[in-house]
Design a protein around this motif. Structure first.
Motif, PDB file in Angstrom:
ATOM      1  N   LEU A 298     -17.277  -4.749   4.313  1.00  0.00           N
ATOM      2  CA  LEU A 298     -17.495  -4.345   2.804  1.00  0.00           C
ATOM      3  C   LEU A 298     -16.053  -4.395   2.202  1.00  0.00           C
ATOM      4  O   LEU A 298     -16.252  -4.645   1.047  1.00  0.00           O
ATOM      5  CB  LEU A 298     -18.237  -2.675   3.011  1.00  0.00           C
ATOM      6  CG  LEU A 298     -19.489  -2.782   3.159  1.00  0.00           C
ATOM      7  CD1 LEU A 298     -20.168  -1.421   3.645  1.00  0.00           C
ATOM      8  CD2 LEU A 298     -20.494  -2.977   1.718  1.00  0.00           C
ATOM      9  N   PRO A 299     -15.074  -3.772   2.682  1.00  0.00           N
ATOM     10  CA  PRO A 299     -13.728  -3.818   2.126  1.00  0.00           C
ATOM     11  C   PRO A 299     -13.340  -5.552   1.799  1.00  0.00           C
ATOM     12  O   PRO A 299     -12.929  -5.677   0.806  1.00  0.00           O
ATOM     13  CB  PRO A 299     -12.593  -3.129   2.912  1.00  0.00           C
ATOM     14  CG  PRO A 299     -13.408  -2.629   4.255  1.00  0.00           C
ATOM     15  CD  PRO A 299     -14.918  -3.049   4.033  1.00  0.00           C
TER      16      PRO A 299
ATOM     17  N   ALA B 252     -15.630  -7.905   1.324  1.00  0.00           N
ATOM     18  CA  ALA B 252     -16.122  -8.527   0.326  1.00  0.00           C
ATOM     19  C   ALA B 252     -15.688  -7.909  -1.250  1.00  0.00           C
ATOM     20  O   ALA B 252     -15.473  -8.815  -2.209  1.00  0.00           O
ATOM     21  CB  ALA B 252     -17.736  -7.971   0.359  1.00  0.00           C
ATOM     22  N   GLU B 253     -15.136  -6.582  -1.161  1.00  0.00           N
ATOM     23  CA  GLU B 253     -14.711  -5.939  -2.512  1.00  0.00           C
ATOM     24  C   GLU B 253     -13.401  -6.715  -2.861  1.00  0.00           C
ATOM     25  O   GLU B 253     -13.047  -6.899  -3.999  1.00  0.00           O
ATOM     26  CB  GLU B 253     -14.682  -4.532  -2.350  1.00  0.00           C
ATOM     27  CG  GLU B 253     -14.147  -3.931  -3.645  1.00  0.00           C
ATOM     28  CD  GLU B 253     -14.540  -2.414  -3.896  1.00  0.00           C
ATOM     29  OE1 GLU B 253     -14.966  -1.706  -2.995  1.00  0.00           O
ATOM     30  OE2 GLU B 253     -14.238  -1.679  -4.868  1.00  0.00           O
TER      31      GLU B 253
ATOM     32  N   ARG C 223     -14.470  -9.793  -4.859  1.00  0.00           N
ATOM     33  CA  ARG C 223     -14.803  -9.335  -5.936  1.00  0.00           C
ATOM     34  C   ARG C 223     -13.626  -9.040  -6.932  1.00  0.00           C
ATOM     35  O   ARG C 223     -13.701  -9.538  -7.914  1.00  0.00           O
ATOM     36  CB  ARG C 223     -15.988  -8.160  -5.759  1.00  0.00           C
ATOM     37  CG  ARG C 223     -16.174  -7.338  -7.107  1.00  0.00           C
ATOM     38  CD  ARG C 223     -17.218  -8.035  -7.910  1.00  0.00           C
ATOM     39  NE  ARG C 223     -17.134  -7.518  -9.466  1.00  0.00           N
ATOM     40  CZ  ARG C 223     -17.998  -7.766 -10.209  1.00  0.00           C
ATOM     41  NH1 ARG C 223     -19.019  -8.637 -10.219  1.00  0.00           N
ATOM     42  NH2 ARG C 223     -17.728  -7.287 -11.497  1.00  0.00           N
TER      43      ARG C 223
ATOM     44  N   TYR D 193     -22.987  -9.762   1.129  1.00  0.00           N
ATOM     45  CA  TYR D 193     -22.412  -8.931   0.118  1.00  0.00           C
ATOM     46  C   TYR D 193     -21.636  -9.752  -1.045  1.00  0.00           C
ATOM     47  O   TYR D 193     -21.891  -9.442  -2.258  1.00  0.00           O
ATOM     48  CB  TYR D 193     -21.262  -8.343   0.734  1.00  0.00           C
ATOM     49  CG  TYR D 193     -21.942  -7.214   1.921  1.00  0.00           C
ATOM     50  CD1 TYR D 193     -23.212  -6.901   1.923  1.00  0.00           C
ATOM     51  CD2 TYR D 193     -20.780  -6.899   2.973  1.00  0.00           C
ATOM     52  CE1 TYR D 193     -23.469  -6.049   2.736  1.00  0.00           C
ATOM     53  CE2 TYR D 193     -21.329  -6.064   3.987  1.00  0.00           C
ATOM     54  CZ  TYR D 193     -22.669  -5.523   3.718  1.00  0.00           C
ATOM     55  OH  TYR D 193     -22.986  -4.505   4.719  1.00  0.00           O
TER      56      TYR D 193
ATOM     57  N   PHE E 140     -22.402  -8.944  -5.029  1.00  0.00           N
ATOM     58  CA  PHE E 140     -21.470  -8.907  -6.146  1.00  0.00           C
ATOM     59  C   PHE E 140     -21.115 -10.078  -7.134  1.00  0.00           C
ATOM     60  O   PHE E 140     -20.242  -9.856  -7.904  1.00  0.00           O
ATOM     61  CB  PHE E 140     -20.037  -8.752  -5.276  1.00  0.00           C
ATOM     62  CG  PHE E 140     -19.539  -7.419  -4.701  1.00  0.00           C
ATOM     63  CD1 PHE E 140     -20.174  -6.368  -5.247  1.00  0.00           C
ATOM     64  CD2 PHE E 140     -18.727  -7.456  -3.401  1.00  0.00           C
ATOM     65  CE1 PHE E 140     -19.750  -4.919  -4.827  1.00  0.00           C
ATOM     66  CE2 PHE E 140     -18.597  -6.075  -2.979  1.00  0.00           C
ATOM     67  CZ  PHE E 140     -19.250  -4.931  -3.477  1.00  0.00           C
TER      68      PHE E 140
END
Lengths: 524, 524
Positions: free
Chosen positions: B144-145, B147-148, B151, B267, B271
């Motif tokens: 998750l981090p 992927a962010e 983004r 993910y 995004f």
């Protein structure tokens, strides 16, 4: 790597003496101060320059008198000998001398400077600390840049929310020279008598007089004459009184100084900052290079406060000296509110010539003690609201989800809504957990002081809706449960609600945002 | 002072080798880049920390392998031995280790770092340069981090106006390890073969294969097997292909890497950044400490360009070597567009443990090469509009006056109107001359690219009016002569006109302003 792992833990994990890490709410407060200050500079057409953190050693040498011993040198690893900058003024003068095409500039520079001083957090004395300098260089009609600098100074402290709770002490080197000449101070005693006068903000006249006569061998009659002048302070009326002093006005230096000040007072009146000015004949300022007006900003908190210092002392006694020194050095005691001025400066028309030989560029400037301003702002904020009032980040929306049995966390849905918000320029976060509990999500949002939640549920999503809810509303508040809005409208809804919260303070685009941010921090 | 005057001019006025001053439009462009980047970080809930420019020498030692010789040491002037920071990652890891209460953080840090390298402006290699790091530390659900961060990377390059003209090369250390294991690379050759693979962006496979087999003694069959993998790049479909490779999936490391990547691709799809991703099996990244995904951002300008380098070479031949080296070192050649990536990073789960022994804190991060981004942005801006298009300051209004015979300059009236504008949060300037000529005032305003003039005349003022005029309009334009407005309405009128100029881009409060600023700079 193996070698590193062995080395691990064999040394103390710390920052170098006299330095500190900035993080959390301290960092937020500091950044807001910087942006408030920068905003004002830009409002007056200033630009910034950025110079290297180290300069050739010879650029710095001979500029700081006996303080030169405090300059940090880089190790001689071959090549040029360099030193860390000691202030931002000498690099600015060096830059002006190197860029002959620049004959005038309004420049600001916010950056760290380095002094190998004995660190004393209780006195705000660090080895690495920020300076924030603003200078106007160039040849202009008299006193106009000088007046604008004082106007800028007031805009900055008003912008920081100090709301008139500060005073600009103002004097003029030529008036001071006039005082000393008229009173009969011998030429060779000018500097030392001037620095004695400068102590009048901390010591009574009797003490300063004793220093002049007993320590410095000044004729007591001369000292008394000086005393007749330098204890005076006031506004424009003091200027009028001095103008009527025939002996004084007969002195060429005094006359020039008085003319400058009269013009300056006129301009400060137009700029609507006269109420903040105290014409103070005792202000002398240490640095040799000033040639015209000099000023210093003081505030309630600027008077030397001993209570925090005493606490450190007491701790020293209680825990043994070394322990207390450690506490001091790592910044954990950090009580450096209460010492000296928060900004100071003046006109220096001859410094640039030290580098460039040919062309003098007259300059006038001010340096803001941002570390002190930080400490005062922080103390005021905490006194008024408690530290929790300053948010550690600026997130506006926490995107969360909930559900009953079979709840899958709605992760991708949360990510999708966050993406929509980011695309709309909105600050948003969501939990990095696949299946976060609702309570945990609320807790995260509230811990961060996030004002809005966008809440997703399977049923609502199926109907193309999400719930937008303001956080921190009391039970029974009409909006307590938020509202269901079409998913496609989430950005608009959030913008509206954020706009409403910013309320009346958002007068102008951009400016309103800054004012609002600062309003969160600044407290009378 | 006398001594200083003697010393004057006896040394060369310059900045240290490998450093430079930033000023003028360069500074403006750089600041806009910083604010665009910072804006995106804040939109994702990040906070910043600030560490001292120097660290205890032992904190840095053993972290950079043979590059440790490039670390700048401070001179031993008594007390602790310190070195200038070499990057922002080690200070961050040191900070995390010192602050045990911080178990998770999204932090960014934009600051200068120092490397005593041979400076080569043509390759973008400076001794003092900016790094801009963003890292997410903490234990979270997988990818998750990661992927962010990707983004965020896209939001930044879009925010800079690169408009899709960049590619994020993506790979996973475990997939690479899997490739090497499955192909049969001996354990002791893993690092060296990995670094050979990393050269595939600059050299063809044949050359890399020769290095592997001839220089590094790898079995040619093993090299060919590696070749079968690492020349492949693509998107999600490459992932599917690899999943069908039974021998590959049987490898534990490869399997784990593929699972991570599958999740990450999911993910990234949500995004909306998949189109920017190139899954590239040749990406290896030099640093030892990566443990998961790795990535690198390249753009048109990132491919090694030789034209500028050749110019420097040619100058070197023509002017003698020393002269050319000087030109290079003082930044005057400054052609460092065209080398390497503009951002890079990855997951490093074990670095913090190097300092803290007990607690590992998993981290994933990215570092933006802001100096390179600056050079590319600057080159694009100049290509599109010419350097003049970037304004040296941000003033919105120039307050000027005119009059016929007996014109007294209306200085106080100009000051008063400027004060009104400043009070309204508007950026305004006026001439520091008592009686400026109208033409000179227009020239100043136009030189600064100021969009609006407020013009004062004695008759208009007597009627309580001022003229508001947009500058730079062509002859014959309907608004060419501006409009007369009541003096009391000047702030409103100026705001309206500025708002109109910002036009449709000012979608959201604050964000709109930034977008508009960036729009001035960023050109496709």
């Amino acid at each position: 790597m193996a070698k590193d792992k062995e080395a691990k833990q064999q040394f103390q994990l710390k920052v170098p003496k006299g330095t500190k890490d900035w993080a959390g709410t301290d960092m937020i407060i500091r950044d807001k101060i910087f942006s408030t200050i920068t905003d004002v500079f830009k409002r007056h057409g200033a630009t910034t320059i950025d110079t290297p953190v180290f300069e050739l050693k010879e650029i710095l040498s001979g500029k700081y008198g006996e303080d030169s011993k405090l300059i940090y040198d880089l190790a001689d690893q071959g090549g040029e000998l360099c030193s860390l900058r000691y202030d931002l003024t000498v690099p600015f003068a060096r830059w002006l001398a190197m860029n002959a095409s620049v004959q005038s500039i309004k420049r600001y520079h916010i950056a760290k400077v380095y002094r190998r001083d004995a660190p004393a957090m209780s006195k705000g004395r660090m080895r690495e600390f920020y300076q924030c300098d603003f200078d106007i260089a160039g040849t202009y009609d008299p006193m106009l840049p000088d007046a604008e600098i004082l106007r800028i100074t007031c805009e900055i402290f008003e912008g920081l929310g100090w709301d008139g709770k500060y005073t600009i002490k103002l004097n003029h080197r030529k008036i001071l020279d006039g005082v000393f000449e008229v009173c009969g101070v011998p030429k060779d005693k000018l500097r030392t008598i001037s620095s004695a006068v400068d102590k009048l903000d901390k010591a009574p006249w009797d003490e300063v007089r004793r220093e002049m006569t007993e320590e410095k061998g000044l004729d007591p009659d001369v000292a008394d004459k000086i005393g007749g002048y330098v204890v005076r302070k006031g506004g424009k009326e003091l200027l009028e009184t001095l103008k009527k002093d025939e002996a004084f006005v007969a002195n060429a230096s005094a006359k020039q100084g008085l003319e400058d000040m009269a013009l300056l007072f006129d301009y400060l009146d137009v700029f609507a900052v006269l109420p903040r000015i105290s014409f103070d004949l005792s202000l002398a300022r240490g640095l040799d290079y000033y040639t015209g007006v000099i000023y210093e900003v003081v505030t309630e908190g600027s008077a030397p406060s001993t209570s925090e210092g005493q606490k450190v002392q007491q701790r020293a006694k209680k825990e043994g000296k070394d322990k207390a020194r450690d506490a001091d050095e790592d910044g954990s005691s950090d009580p450096y509110v209460g010492v000296g001025s928060v900004a100071a400066g003046g006109r220096y028309d001859e410094l640039v010539g030290m580098f460039s030989g040919k062309a003098q560029i007259p300059c006038v400037g001010i340096s803001f003690g941002v570390d002190r301003i930080f400490s005062i702002t922080k103390a005021r904020t905490e006194r008024a609201k408690g530290a929790a009032a300053v948010r550690a980040n600026e997130v506006d929306v926490y995107v969360m989800a909930f559900g009953g049995k079979g709840f899958d966390g709605l992760l991708k849905e949360r990510m999708e809504v966050a993406t929509t918000l980011w695309d709309g320029g909105i600050k948003a976060e969501f939990s990095y957990k696949l299946k976060p509990k609702l309570a945990a999500q609320f807790k995260s949002a509230e811990a961060g002081g996030v004002p809005l939640a966008v809440i997703l549920g399977a049923d609502e999503l199926a109907a193309g809706q999400v719930r937008v809810k303001e956080l921190g509303l009391p039970d029974g508040h009409a909006d307590k449960d938020g509202v269901l809005v079409a998913k496609a409208r989430v950005v608009d809804e959030v913008r509206e609600r954020l706009g409403r919260r910013q309320g009346a303070s958002a007068a102008g685009v951009g400016v309103g945002v800054v004012e609002d941010e600062v309003a969160r921090l600044s407290v009378a």
